[in-house]
Design an enzyme around this catalytic site. Sequence first.
Site, PDB file in Angstrom:
ATOM      1  N   ASP A 141       3.220  -4.616  13.138  1.00  0.00           N
ATOM      2  CA  ASP A 141       2.054  -3.736  13.187  1.00  0.00           C
ATOM      3  C   ASP A 141       0.916  -4.286  12.319  1.00  0.00           C
ATOM      4  O   ASP A 141       0.310  -3.556  11.525  1.00  0.00           O
ATOM      5  CB  ASP A 141       2.435  -2.302  12.764  1.00  0.00           C
ATOM      6  CG  ASP A 141       1.294  -1.307  13.013  1.00  0.00           C
ATOM      7  OD1 ASP A 141       0.430  -1.597  13.868  1.00  0.00           O
ATOM      8  OD2 ASP A 141       1.258  -0.258  12.344  1.00  0.00           O
ATOM      9  N   HIS A 184       5.707   4.677   5.373  1.00  0.00           N
ATOM     10  CA  HIS A 184       6.864   4.234   6.141  1.00  0.00           C
ATOM     11  C   HIS A 184       7.269   2.816   5.765  1.00  0.00           C
ATOM     12  O   HIS A 184       6.511   2.100   5.112  1.00  0.00           O
ATOM     13  CB  HIS A 184       6.568   4.298   7.647  1.00  0.00           C
ATOM     14  CG  HIS A 184       5.192   3.777   7.984  1.00  0.00           C
ATOM     15  ND1 HIS A 184       4.105   4.606   8.186  1.00  0.00           N
ATOM     16  CD2 HIS A 184       4.708   2.515   8.118  1.00  0.00           C
ATOM     17  CE1 HIS A 184       3.027   3.882   8.437  1.00  0.00           C
ATOM     18  NE2 HIS A 184       3.365   2.602   8.396  1.00  0.00           N
ATOM     19  N   GLN A 252       8.863   1.638  12.725  1.00  0.00           N
ATOM     20  CA  GLN A 252       8.335   2.064  11.415  1.00  0.00           C
ATOM     21  C   GLN A 252       8.953   3.418  11.054  1.00  0.00           C
ATOM     22  O   GLN A 252       8.626   4.440  11.658  1.00  0.00           O
ATOM     23  CB  GLN A 252       6.805   2.172  11.467  1.00  0.00           C
ATOM     24  CG  GLN A 252       6.115   0.811  11.505  1.00  0.00           C
ATOM     25  CD  GLN A 252       4.659   0.881  11.919  1.00  0.00           C
ATOM     26  OE1 GLN A 252       4.333   1.412  12.984  1.00  0.00           O
ATOM     27  NE2 GLN A 252       3.774   0.340  11.099  1.00  0.00           N
ATOM     28  N   ARG A 282      -5.348   0.520  -1.602  1.00  0.00           N
ATOM     29  CA  ARG A 282      -5.563   1.326  -0.399  1.00  0.00           C
ATOM     30  C   ARG A 282      -4.230   1.937  -0.007  1.00  0.00           C
ATOM     31  O   ARG A 282      -3.251   1.222   0.224  1.00  0.00           O
ATOM     32  CB  ARG A 282      -6.076   0.440   0.740  1.00  0.00           C
ATOM     33  CG  ARG A 282      -6.207   1.145   2.096  1.00  0.00           C
ATOM     34  CD  ARG A 282      -6.422   0.102   3.168  1.00  0.00           C
ATOM     35  NE  ARG A 282      -6.654   0.619   4.495  1.00  0.00           N
ATOM     36  CZ  ARG A 282      -5.690   0.922   5.374  1.00  0.00           C
ATOM     37  NH1 ARG A 282      -4.414   0.819   5.054  1.00  0.00           N
ATOM     38  NH2 ARG A 282      -6.016   1.335   6.587  1.00  0.00           N
ATOM     39  N   ASP A 284      -2.171   3.656   2.603  1.00  0.00           N
ATOM     40  CA  ASP A 284      -2.225   3.773   4.062  1.00  0.00           C
ATOM     41  C   ASP A 284      -1.668   5.121   4.541  1.00  0.00           C
ATOM     42  O   ASP A 284      -0.667   5.615   4.012  1.00  0.00           O
ATOM     43  CB  ASP A 284      -1.382   2.635   4.659  1.00  0.00           C
ATOM     44  CG  ASP A 284      -1.422   2.609   6.172  1.00  0.00           C
ATOM     45  OD1 ASP A 284      -2.531   2.494   6.721  1.00  0.00           O
ATOM     46  OD2 ASP A 284      -0.341   2.715   6.803  1.00  0.00           O
ATOM     47  N   GLU A 326      -6.657   6.350   2.901  1.00  0.00           N
ATOM     48  CA  GLU A 326      -6.887   6.071   4.315  1.00  0.00           C
ATOM     49  C   GLU A 326      -6.378   7.292   5.071  1.00  0.00           C
ATOM     50  O   GLU A 326      -5.205   7.414   5.376  1.00  0.00           O
ATOM     51  CB  GLU A 326      -6.165   4.793   4.765  1.00  0.00           C
ATOM     52  CG  GLU A 326      -6.682   4.264   6.091  1.00  0.00           C
ATOM     53  CD  GLU A 326      -5.776   4.516   7.275  1.00  0.00           C
ATOM     54  OE1 GLU A 326      -6.207   4.305   8.420  1.00  0.00           O
ATOM     55  OE2 GLU A 326      -4.622   4.942   7.075  1.00  0.00           O
ATOM     56  N   HIS A 395     -10.247  -2.699  11.019  1.00  0.00           N
ATOM     57  CA  HIS A 395      -9.230  -3.392  11.820  1.00  0.00           C
ATOM     58  C   HIS A 395      -8.597  -2.478  12.859  1.00  0.00           C
ATOM     59  O   HIS A 395      -7.902  -2.943  13.757  1.00  0.00           O
ATOM     60  CB  HIS A 395      -8.141  -3.939  10.892  1.00  0.00           C
ATOM     61  CG  HIS A 395      -7.303  -2.843  10.305  1.00  0.00           C
ATOM     62  ND1 HIS A 395      -7.789  -1.974   9.361  1.00  0.00           N
ATOM     63  CD2 HIS A 395      -6.040  -2.448  10.571  1.00  0.00           C
ATOM     64  CE1 HIS A 395      -6.849  -1.105   9.062  1.00  0.00           C
ATOM     65  NE2 HIS A 395      -5.774  -1.358   9.775  1.00  0.00           N
ATOM     66  N   ASP A 396      -8.802  -1.156  12.703  1.00  0.00           N
ATOM     67  CA  ASP A 396      -8.195  -0.216  13.638  1.00  0.00           C
ATOM     68  C   ASP A 396      -9.150   0.133  14.769  1.00  0.00           C
ATOM     69  O   ASP A 396     -10.328  -0.230  14.748  1.00  0.00           O
ATOM     70  CB  ASP A 396      -7.791   1.066  12.902  1.00  0.00           C
ATOM     71  CG  ASP A 396      -6.441   0.920  12.215  1.00  0.00           C
ATOM     72  OD1 ASP A 396      -5.609   0.127  12.689  1.00  0.00           O
ATOM     73  OD2 ASP A 396      -6.229   1.606  11.198  1.00  0.00           O
ATOM     74  N   ARG A 520      -6.108  -3.490  19.581  1.00  0.00           N
ATOM     75  CA  ARG A 520      -6.804  -3.637  18.293  1.00  0.00           C
ATOM     76  C   ARG A 520      -6.913  -5.111  17.892  1.00  0.00           C
ATOM     77  O   ARG A 520      -7.781  -5.498  17.120  1.00  0.00           O
ATOM     78  CB  ARG A 520      -6.069  -2.856  17.193  1.00  0.00           C
ATOM     79  CG  ARG A 520      -6.155  -1.342  17.359  1.00  0.00           C
ATOM     80  CD  ARG A 520      -5.353  -0.621  16.295  1.00  0.00           C
ATOM     81  NE  ARG A 520      -3.923  -0.915  16.375  1.00  0.00           N
ATOM     82  CZ  ARG A 520      -3.021  -0.490  15.497  1.00  0.00           C
ATOM     83  NH1 ARG A 520      -3.389   0.257  14.473  1.00  0.00           N
ATOM     84  NH2 ARG A 520      -1.742  -0.788  15.633  1.00  0.00           N
TER      85      ARG A 520
HETATM   86  C1  OTU Z   1      -3.041   3.007   9.595  1.00  0.00           C
HETATM   87  O1  OTU Z   1      -3.785   3.616  10.630  1.00  0.00           O
HETATM   88  C2  OTU Z   1      -3.367   1.519   9.639  1.00  0.00           C
HETATM   89  O2  OTU Z   1      -4.714   1.317   9.336  1.00  0.00           O
HETATM   90  C3  OTU Z   1      -2.977   0.961  10.985  1.00  0.00           C
HETATM   91  O3  OTU Z   1      -3.356  -0.363  11.147  1.00  0.00           O
HETATM   92  C4  OTU Z   1      -1.490   1.137  11.132  1.00  0.00           C
HETATM   93  O4  OTU Z   1      -1.101   0.776  12.425  1.00  0.00           O
HETATM   94  C5  OTU Z   1      -1.045   2.572  10.870  1.00  0.00           C
HETATM   95  O5  OTU Z   1      -1.657   3.162   9.725  1.00  0.00           O
HETATM   96  C6  OTU Z   1       0.431   2.593  10.601  1.00  0.00           C
HETATM   97  O6  OTU Z   1       0.715   1.978   9.364  1.00  0.00           O
HETATM   98  O7  OTU Z   1      -2.522   6.222   9.866  1.00  0.00           O
HETATM   99  O8  OTU Z   1      -4.349   7.808   8.673  1.00  0.00           O
HETATM  100  O9  OTU Z   1      -5.510   5.485  15.150  1.00  0.00           O
HETATM  101  O10 OTU Z   1      -6.303   4.953  12.748  1.00  0.00           O
HETATM  102  O11 OTU Z   1      -2.766   4.899  12.738  1.00  0.00           O
HETATM  103  C7  OTU Z   1      -4.673   7.103   9.799  1.00  0.00           C
HETATM  104  C8  OTU Z   1      -4.772   4.530  14.541  1.00  0.00           C
HETATM  105  C9  OTU Z   1      -3.662   6.070  10.135  1.00  0.00           C
HETATM  106  C10 OTU Z   1      -5.048   4.470  13.083  1.00  0.00           C
HETATM  107  C11 OTU Z   1      -4.023   5.259  12.323  1.00  0.00           C
HETATM  108  C12 OTU Z   1      -4.172   4.950  10.878  1.00  0.00           C
END
Ligand code: OTU
Length: 650
Positions: A141, A184, A252, A282, A284, A326, A395-396, A520
């Site tokens: 991922d 995760h 995950q 950051r 996530d 995030e 990146h998303d 993506r």
């Molecule tokens: C984040 O993304 C990461 O930035 C993604 O790259 C990962 O795939 C994801 O976590 C899993 O680790 O969780 O709070 O719509 O915006 O998955 C938002 C997709 C997230 C991403 C969402 C985001």
Amino acid sequence: MYEQVSHSLLNDILIRLNPEIKQQQIRHFYTRLGANFYSIHSLFQVLYGDRDDFEEQAQRLVETMARQYIVRSDQAKETDLEREKNHNWFLSQEWVGMAMYSDGFAGNLEGLITKLHYIQELGVNMIHIMPILQCPIGKSDGGYAVSDFRKVDDRFGDLDSLNLLSEDLKKRDILLTLDVIVNHTSNEHEWAKKARQGDKKYQDYYYVFDNREIPDMFEENMPEVFPETSPGNFTWDEEMQKWVMTVFNDYQMDLNYSNPAVFIEMLDIILFWANQGADIIRLDAVAFLWKKIGSTCQNEREAHLILQLMKDCCQVTAPGVLFIAEAIVAPVEITKYFGEDAINAKECEIAYNATYMSLLWDAVATKNTRLLYQGLKSIPDKLEGATWLNYIRCHDDIGLGFDDADIQAVGFEPAKHRRFLIDYYTGVYKDSIARGLPFGQNDKTGDARISGSLASLIGLQAALESADQDGIDKAVHHILLLNSMIMSFGGIPLLYYGDEIGSLNDCTYLNDENKANDSRWAHRPTIDWEKAELRHQPGTVEHRIFSAVKKMIAVRKEISAFSDFNNRELIQLDNPHLFAFSRFDLQRSSSGVLVVGNFDSRPQYLDLNVVSQTFKIQQGQIKDLFSGSTPALFKDQLVVPPYHFYWLSD
Ligand code: OTU
């Protein structure tokens, strides 16, 4: 705060401290622990107080913080003390960030060191390196499926190369942001492997179930994050013969934060990276940290308590380190990740301004700023000492994360409007110049998101393909307009690597079976350094974008009204194509800066009398701080050319 119950527990913990810790001279650690313990204890109690081993876990928590403090470098400890004194340091307009994949940008971490001059040339002084922790090949991922939280993946380098990089960054006064994936792990992480082999201790690190009974109840309210590639929120694990919660991809596994051992492990990992030289971490997917049957399992109160506890603990060991939340969630939910109170219930100092990002894209597609105004008005004020990461894209995928109520308030029908935006950006809509790709299409809900690089989404790719000079011009202006909006809004602008030279979609990901179903990857470029050289060649697209962004950064750094102390006022205009706000100095000693953008393809006029309430201008003295020149004025009508912006002052 002094309170007897927590203080007597703290005394007991300190008496029982491991002798290795006791013998250390760690005065600053103890004073900070004393200051924060009431809060740490209260939160730990609410989350884990009903457990028999509560005190034992509290002991481990304190020892974890102490051990990481002991190994924290003297240099980092000094920075901590400096930042304690100057605690608003990150609200300054002097910071400008860029997010990048180290491999896409420069091959690996060592390569990145050799390219720091490029970042500096642009004026960027904060970098977010996308995840570098070890992940299985294929099922990674993009770095967010971690199989070892303390190891740098061979693909990017090792801890030594990271340390070299972080030392070099320090010398250049560039901040380092690293990712910690807290929600995760990969199903190949050691904890996951043990859980899958039947180890009960580690099964309790995750959410595992014998049958579908509980998963089915959860599913009634949980949305799907990756509906196409990983539908549902649970995966059957053959080895374990159990269902495991996997909100994101099926590889995950979600961590179970109702187990204090998980909290302590993850805190230890955050502090480990803080000690590797990260200035900012950051976190996530923080909205997902707490799961509750009957809820969407996002934005739960306990997720906030976990973040408050993480912040309190991090302040004891590494108080100079900031957190980025995030949380790509509903506008009213995002600001909650700053915390409820700047001192007593703080969470993350910085959060992604996903609402502003998606609203800007709405204004681009519609050439209309009504929803932009409406959506921004609906964002609650943020706490003092908190700031946004303002970004055009990352990146998303781009999710249309604004509120249906706001869409309605400006006279559109939500479902139709969202459909239009998706169709516009994916090039389905007739006459669309965007070259985006759909992501996460959900046939059940009709929802979809958008992939694609800034240049491709804005129309530069289409214009280049047809050698349409006027289209190229427009697209370049449009790119600069969006940049001007994130540079002046208030917060840290976060550029995305490649956008500064107009990188287009890169479709080579389609040849890689592990990436092909995830669009993506189209906007996660490998920088072509020969092309990047064109930034020195006047007339090229690379030069036009790079040099203007560079100038914008330099000018931004000079304008103190662009610092972020909640010193912005939106200015409602009659003209639906213009967007304007004023930024002022805290002392309001000067008239501040009037930011105006024209999102339309035709010139628009701004009546300066309308803005005179908030923004006083000495007639004839108006100046654009970006270009240094006086814009065209007729009587009190200011001309704003297509896709143009002004940073006006007198
Ligand atoms: C984040 O993304 C990461 O930035 C993604 O790259 C990962 O795939 C994801 O976590 C899993 O680790 O969780 O709070 O719509 O915006 O998955 C938002 C997709 C997230 C991403 C969402 C985001």
